[in-house]
Scaffold this motif. Structure first.
Motif, PDB file in Angstrom:
ATOM      1  N   LEU A 186     -14.018  -3.868   9.065  1.00 31.03           N
ATOM      2  CA  LEU A 186     -12.756  -4.068   9.784  1.00 31.03           C
ATOM      3  C   LEU A 186     -12.146  -2.716  10.133  1.00 31.03           C
ATOM      4  O   LEU A 186     -11.062  -2.359   9.691  1.00 31.03           O
ATOM      5  CB  LEU A 186     -11.802  -4.895   8.919  1.00 31.03           C
ATOM      6  CG  LEU A 186     -12.356  -6.260   8.493  1.00 31.03           C
ATOM      7  CD1 LEU A 186     -11.533  -6.855   7.365  1.00 31.03           C
ATOM      8  CD2 LEU A 186     -12.379  -7.203   9.695  1.00 31.03           C
ATOM      9  N   THR A 187     -12.867  -1.973  10.953  1.00 30.92           N
ATOM     10  CA  THR A 187     -12.521  -0.581  11.227  1.00 30.92           C
ATOM     11  C   THR A 187     -11.535  -0.458  12.378  1.00 30.92           C
ATOM     12  O   THR A 187     -11.701  -1.086  13.426  1.00 30.92           O
ATOM     13  CB  THR A 187     -13.806   0.187  11.603  1.00 30.92           C
ATOM     14  OG1 THR A 187     -14.767  -0.055  10.579  1.00 30.92           O
ATOM     15  CG2 THR A 187     -13.547   1.675  11.694  1.00 30.92           C
ATOM     16  N   PRO A 200      -7.065  -3.135  -7.672  1.00 33.44           N
ATOM     17  CA  PRO A 200      -6.737  -1.882  -6.962  1.00 33.44           C
ATOM     18  C   PRO A 200      -7.930  -1.224  -6.265  1.00 33.44           C
ATOM     19  O   PRO A 200      -7.799  -0.096  -5.807  1.00 33.44           O
ATOM     20  CB  PRO A 200      -6.228  -0.986  -8.089  1.00 33.44           C
ATOM     21  CG  PRO A 200      -7.026  -1.422  -9.279  1.00 33.44           C
ATOM     22  CD  PRO A 200      -7.275  -2.905  -9.105  1.00 33.44           C
ATOM     23  N   GLU A 201      -9.048  -1.919  -6.173  1.00 32.14           N
ATOM     24  CA  GLU A 201     -10.193  -1.321  -5.476  1.00 32.14           C
ATOM     25  C   GLU A 201     -10.108  -1.567  -3.968  1.00 32.14           C
ATOM     26  O   GLU A 201      -9.386  -2.450  -3.522  1.00 32.14           O
ATOM     27  CB  GLU A 201     -11.499  -1.930  -6.007  1.00 32.14           C
ATOM     28  CG  GLU A 201     -11.824  -1.493  -7.433  1.00 32.14           C
ATOM     29  CD  GLU A 201     -13.043  -2.212  -7.978  1.00 32.14           C
ATOM     30  OE1 GLU A 201     -13.979  -2.466  -7.203  1.00 32.14           O
ATOM     31  OE2 GLU A 201     -13.041  -2.540  -9.174  1.00 32.14           O
ATOM     32  N   ARG A 202     -10.909  -0.787  -3.226  1.00 35.28           N
ATOM     33  CA  ARG A 202     -11.012  -0.984  -1.780  1.00 35.28           C
ATOM     34  C   ARG A 202     -12.492  -1.065  -1.422  1.00 35.28           C
ATOM     35  O   ARG A 202     -13.136  -0.038  -1.258  1.00 35.28           O
ATOM     36  CB  ARG A 202     -10.415   0.213  -1.034  1.00 35.28           C
ATOM     37  CG  ARG A 202      -8.929   0.355  -1.102  1.00 35.28           C
ATOM     38  CD  ARG A 202      -8.492   1.563  -0.281  1.00 35.28           C
ATOM     39  NE  ARG A 202      -7.062   1.771  -0.353  1.00 35.28           N
ATOM     40  CZ  ARG A 202      -6.164   1.189   0.430  1.00 35.28           C
ATOM     41  NH1 ARG A 202      -6.561   0.353   1.370  1.00 35.28           N
ATOM     42  NH2 ARG A 202      -4.897   1.431   0.296  1.00 35.28           N
ATOM     43  N   PRO A 203     -13.026  -2.254  -1.289  1.00 35.61           N
ATOM     44  CA  PRO A 203     -14.443  -2.344  -0.911  1.00 35.61           C
ATOM     45  C   PRO A 203     -14.623  -1.926   0.556  1.00 35.61           C
ATOM     46  O   PRO A 203     -13.724  -2.093   1.361  1.00 35.61           O
ATOM     47  CB  PRO A 203     -14.753  -3.844  -1.064  1.00 35.61           C
ATOM     48  CG  PRO A 203     -13.568  -4.448  -1.745  1.00 35.61           C
ATOM     49  CD  PRO A 203     -12.410  -3.572  -1.456  1.00 35.61           C
ATOM     50  N   ALA A 204     -15.773  -1.390   0.864  1.00 33.21           N
ATOM     51  CA  ALA A 204     -16.083  -1.029   2.249  1.00 33.21           C
ATOM     52  C   ALA A 204     -16.104  -2.297   3.093  1.00 33.21           C
ATOM     53  O   ALA A 204     -16.583  -3.342   2.654  1.00 33.21           O
ATOM     54  CB  ALA A 204     -17.421  -0.315   2.324  1.00 33.21           C
ATOM     55  N   SER A 205     -15.569  -2.224   4.304  1.00 34.78           N
ATOM     56  CA  SER A 205     -15.588  -3.379   5.199  1.00 34.78           C
ATOM     57  C   SER A 205     -15.918  -2.913   6.608  1.00 34.78           C
ATOM     58  O   SER A 205     -15.942  -1.726   6.897  1.00 34.78           O
ATOM     59  CB  SER A 205     -14.232  -4.093   5.185  1.00 34.78           C
ATOM     60  OG  SER A 205     -13.404  -3.601   6.219  1.00 34.78           O
ATOM     61  N   LEU A 230      -8.295  -8.274   6.425  1.00 34.79           N
ATOM     62  CA  LEU A 230      -8.051  -7.005   5.738  1.00 34.79           C
ATOM     63  C   LEU A 230      -7.028  -7.151   4.604  1.00 34.79           C
ATOM     64  O   LEU A 230      -7.324  -6.761   3.458  1.00 34.79           O
ATOM     65  CB  LEU A 230      -7.656  -5.929   6.753  1.00 34.79           C
ATOM     66  CG  LEU A 230      -7.664  -4.502   6.231  1.00 34.79           C
ATOM     67  CD1 LEU A 230      -9.005  -4.131   5.625  1.00 34.79           C
ATOM     68  CD2 LEU A 230      -7.320  -3.537   7.352  1.00 34.79           C
ATOM     69  N   GLN A 282       1.175   2.283   7.199  1.00 38.99           N
ATOM     70  CA  GLN A 282      -0.183   1.759   7.121  1.00 38.99           C
ATOM     71  C   GLN A 282      -0.598   1.264   8.492  1.00 38.99           C
ATOM     72  O   GLN A 282       0.147   0.548   9.169  1.00 38.99           O
ATOM     73  CB  GLN A 282      -0.274   0.625   6.082  1.00 38.99           C
ATOM     74  CG  GLN A 282      -1.707   0.216   5.733  1.00 38.99           C
ATOM     75  CD  GLN A 282      -2.160  -1.042   6.472  1.00 38.99           C
ATOM     76  OE1 GLN A 282      -1.400  -1.625   7.235  1.00 38.99           O
ATOM     77  NE2 GLN A 282      -3.385  -1.447   6.264  1.00 38.99           N
ATOM     78  N   ARG A 319       2.515   2.617  -3.190  1.00 39.14           N
ATOM     79  CA  ARG A 319       1.708   3.238  -4.248  1.00 39.14           C
ATOM     80  C   ARG A 319       1.887   4.752  -4.263  1.00 39.14           C
ATOM     81  O   ARG A 319       1.349   5.439  -5.118  1.00 39.14           O
ATOM     82  CB  ARG A 319       0.227   2.887  -4.036  1.00 39.14           C
ATOM     83  CG  ARG A 319      -0.040   1.400  -4.270  1.00 39.14           C
ATOM     84  CD  ARG A 319      -1.401   0.966  -3.752  1.00 39.14           C
ATOM     85  NE  ARG A 319      -2.508   1.490  -4.540  1.00 39.14           N
ATOM     86  CZ  ARG A 319      -3.789   1.160  -4.319  1.00 39.14           C
ATOM     87  NH1 ARG A 319      -4.083   0.308  -3.355  1.00 39.14           N
ATOM     88  NH2 ARG A 319      -4.747   1.670  -5.055  1.00 39.14           N
ATOM     89  N   TYR A 358      -7.807  -6.785   0.638  1.00 38.59           N
ATOM     90  CA  TYR A 358      -7.006  -5.863  -0.182  1.00 38.59           C
ATOM     91  C   TYR A 358      -6.466  -6.591  -1.411  1.00 38.59           C
ATOM     92  O   TYR A 358      -6.544  -6.081  -2.539  1.00 38.59           O
ATOM     93  CB  TYR A 358      -5.853  -5.300   0.658  1.00 38.59           C
ATOM     94  CG  TYR A 358      -4.926  -4.389  -0.113  1.00 38.59           C
ATOM     95  CD1 TYR A 358      -5.201  -3.034  -0.241  1.00 38.59           C
ATOM     96  CD2 TYR A 358      -3.761  -4.881  -0.716  1.00 38.59           C
ATOM     97  CE1 TYR A 358      -4.346  -2.192  -0.949  1.00 38.59           C
ATOM     98  CE2 TYR A 358      -2.904  -4.052  -1.419  1.00 38.59           C
ATOM     99  CZ  TYR A 358      -3.195  -2.707  -1.536  1.00 38.59           C
ATOM    100  OH  TYR A 358      -2.352  -1.883  -2.242  1.00 38.59           O
ATOM    101  N   SER A 379      -3.937  -0.415  10.745  1.00 32.48           N
ATOM    102  CA  SER A 379      -5.248  -1.075  10.673  1.00 32.48           C
ATOM    103  C   SER A 379      -5.386  -2.047  11.828  1.00 32.48           C
ATOM    104  O   SER A 379      -4.444  -2.258  12.594  1.00 32.48           O
ATOM    105  CB  SER A 379      -5.411  -1.813   9.338  1.00 32.48           C
ATOM    106  OG  SER A 379      -4.432  -2.822   9.216  1.00 32.48           O
ATOM    107  N   GLN A 385       0.834  -1.205   0.000  1.00 28.08           N
ATOM    108  CA  GLN A 385       0.000   0.000   0.000  1.00 28.08           C
ATOM    109  C   GLN A 385       0.873   1.260   0.000  1.00 28.08           C
ATOM    110  O   GLN A 385       0.651   2.186  -0.782  1.00 28.08           O
ATOM    111  CB  GLN A 385      -0.935  -0.009   1.215  1.00 28.08           C
ATOM    112  CG  GLN A 385      -1.885  -1.205   1.196  1.00 28.08           C
ATOM    113  CD  GLN A 385      -3.000  -1.088   2.222  1.00 28.08           C
ATOM    114  OE1 GLN A 385      -3.519  -0.010   2.472  1.00 28.08           O
ATOM    115  NE2 GLN A 385      -3.389  -2.206   2.805  1.00 28.08           N
TER     116      GLN A 385
END
Lengths: 384, 384
Positions: free
Chosen positions: A285-286, A278-283, A269, A261, A162, A273, A263, A159
């Motif tokens: 795992l906050t 390269p997308e980040r779906p909502a989860s 998580l 990073q 990038r 990933y 988390s 991550q």
């Protein structure tokens, strides 16, 4: 819809991957499952996920699964076994993405075959990259196949990378919890028991990786993995001990900026990933940043943890030395868990095996596996 | 070679920008300089950097500079003055990149003109974005002109935003040092003196911004700036108090990953980032991660720092309320420094000005400047 081949489906990462599939039914489905010896779990997974193909460790287990599926009135699931079965899973025409999560070098051939077949790989198997990183990454580069790391540290590095170009990376900083013996006086290391070493402060993991965390050999393997995955020199990879395991790793750029990073410590998580990149779906795992109070860091102690130095040395030599580091450690950890050797004899055993290993660079997976067998034999002889 | 227009060249950011030009002569040169009233420094900069154009505050100062350049035998440097002069600097045909570092709304017209002329802008001027953020960002979007933030927090956010898509951003977390009164008992806030408020724990800055740090109004302005720069709602911008000012800000993504940027507290780093984006040139502005021991965080105290609440309210209303927040604060801070009002009267003054300001959304820079004058007048009347 991404159709997954999950190698090591009954293990911890495999099960977490299936929980992600469960949560994102519009994004992911299961094409193939490679399990090991856990017939009950493999059967339950086959019933739930209806893959095209399931592989088990042996022909006998595969036959038993076949019978049980037949008795349950489930058709259309082919059963296979052994290394050939795992390769069939990882290269299946219906698989769009391969999760490589078989522990040890057992998953190596299937992972290599997946890359040769042009399948993107989510790699949870550290030993693959340590033992055959040069071969795997070269194959991946030639075929333009992404390898996405599924472990918290390298996923964090992926991550953070990038945010700049490869030539702009100065150091990769892997965080280490420091394990249970971070603050133990050095003179007590000789009497460490398996029970003490199996208590990891932040992560619940398998037995070998827990001991590897206690010796920090695990971080050593990750240093080698980082060199291979991200094409950097061992001197560019550094370790900072961070007991909270909140910052999962950092990347330092040549301009002076450092990206980190943060988390929750939950393997779902990095799996999500890797699957979605390269997308980040909502989860859900906050990480609760509002509740964050302190982050602590300290340099690793190379005297307490000689495995770190051994790993850097193996990383510099590359090839069979990385293979021997991993293989010798596995044998030494087994001996420690069987109370045959002391905790500090683990690094001593590895060092002796490395000293007996002439420099060489395997060019094929067969050569890698042969070097792995050699190193194990030497380790066994040393411990006999 | 990137040729710079530096607006506010004799100020702190302007001088730091010139030190970057000095360090990277192959990358950057000076096209135009807009200074204020510091004739000696403007002359020295003109001699050193030989820009095409220098602007000063008044016609008289510009004439004096002209004479001194002539006496020094330096030809080919045009001198201009006032707002028109600053605009001439920011839109000069030879300028490839504009560093907007004039404090207050004085730099607004020149920054807007630069965007209209299609010049990429490095923005160090907070008030521009607070007062006219909607107008500036819309103009920048229409012309596809990048606005690169030159302040440590938004620069950090800009970096962390490269790791995901805009729709994947859940929260932007701005870090705040907490200022000198983070731990002062609330009952002592009434007696805070200008001398106490001017002592900032981590950054050396101008007088107004130092007082704004002490009231946390500065962080409030940054919340509004973040909303404008990064096109997020006020509710998406959060503040965490981080006394060490080591983590410059963070971005939380919907999948649960949080990216943070760490670096030295030196404005040359965000300047270099903005000038070089998307590249990262090597610099000596190194943060010693091996020496990092502790990072502390805590939630901001809205009771101690009512300016934070006022900023969120202004951010929600937008338009003239953001202008009034900034203008009223400037007048109130002046009054505090002149010992005319108490420390806690700063937020009370702002709140009253905001209450007297009807909602409106200026569509032009002229309307912004008129709203700014109105708010200042109301503030002066309240304090008279």
């Amino acid at each position: 819809m991404k159709r997954l081949a999950i190698l090591g489906s009954t293990g911890s990462i495999g099960q977490s991957t299936l929980s992600i599939v469960e949560q994102y039914p519009d994004r992911y489905s299961v094409a193939t499952l490679a399990a090991g010896r856990n017939l009950d779990e493999a059967f339950a997974q086959a019933v739930r996920w209806r893959p095209r193909l399931v592989s088990l460790a042996t022909a006998d287990l595969a036959d038993q699964l076949d019978v049980r599926l037949h008795q349950a009135g489930i058709n259309g699931i082919e059963t296979v076994h052994g290394t050939a079965g795992t390769v069939a899973c990882s290269t299946h025409a219906d698989a769009d993405f391969v999760v490589s999560a078989i522990v040890g070098v057992a998953g190596l051939e299937a992972t290599h075959a997946a890359i040769l077949a042009g399948k993107p790989v989510g790699l949870a198997n550290k030993e693959c990259m340590v033992a055959a990183g040069e071969i795997l990454t070269q194959a991946a580069r030639e075929r333009n196949v992404p390898i996405l790391p599924i472990d918290s540290e390298h996923n964090a590095v992926h991550q953070c990378l990038r945010v700049g170009a490869h030539a702009e990376v100065k150091h990769i900083w892997l965080t280490a919890s420091g394990g249970p013996f971070r603050q133990l006086p050095l003179d007590q290391f000789a009497s460490i028991t398996p029970e003490q070493a199996l208590k990891h402060p932040t992560w619940v993991m398998g037995r070998r990786i827990t001991i590897d965390s206690a010796t920090m050999l695990n971080k050593g393997l990750e240093i080698i993995e980082a060199c291979r995955l991200f094409d950097v020199a061992p001197s560019q990879v550094r370790v900072t001990v961070h007991p909270q395991s909140t910052v999962h790793s950092l990347v330092e750029y040549v301009d002076g900026s450092i990206l980190a990073q943060i988390s929750v410590t939950d393997m779902r998580l990095p799996i999500l990933y890797a699957l979605a990149f390269p997308e980040r779906p909502a989860s859900t795992l906050t990480f609760d940043l509002a509740a964050l109070r302190h982050l602590d860091f300290e340099p690793p102690d190379f005297e307490r943890f000689p495995c770190l130095r051994l790993a850097y040395e193996a990383a510099e030599k590359g090839g069979v030395h990385c293979i021997a580091l991993n293989a010798a450690d596995e044998i030494a950890v087994e001996a420690f868990l069987d109370r045959k050797i002391s905790f500090m004899a683990i690094p001593r055993t590895i060092e002796k095996v490395l000293a007996s290993t002439p420099e060489a660079h395997p060019a094929t997976i067969a050569e890698v596996l042969a070097a792995d067998r050699d190193a194990r034999r030497i380790a066994h002889e040393l411990l006999a």
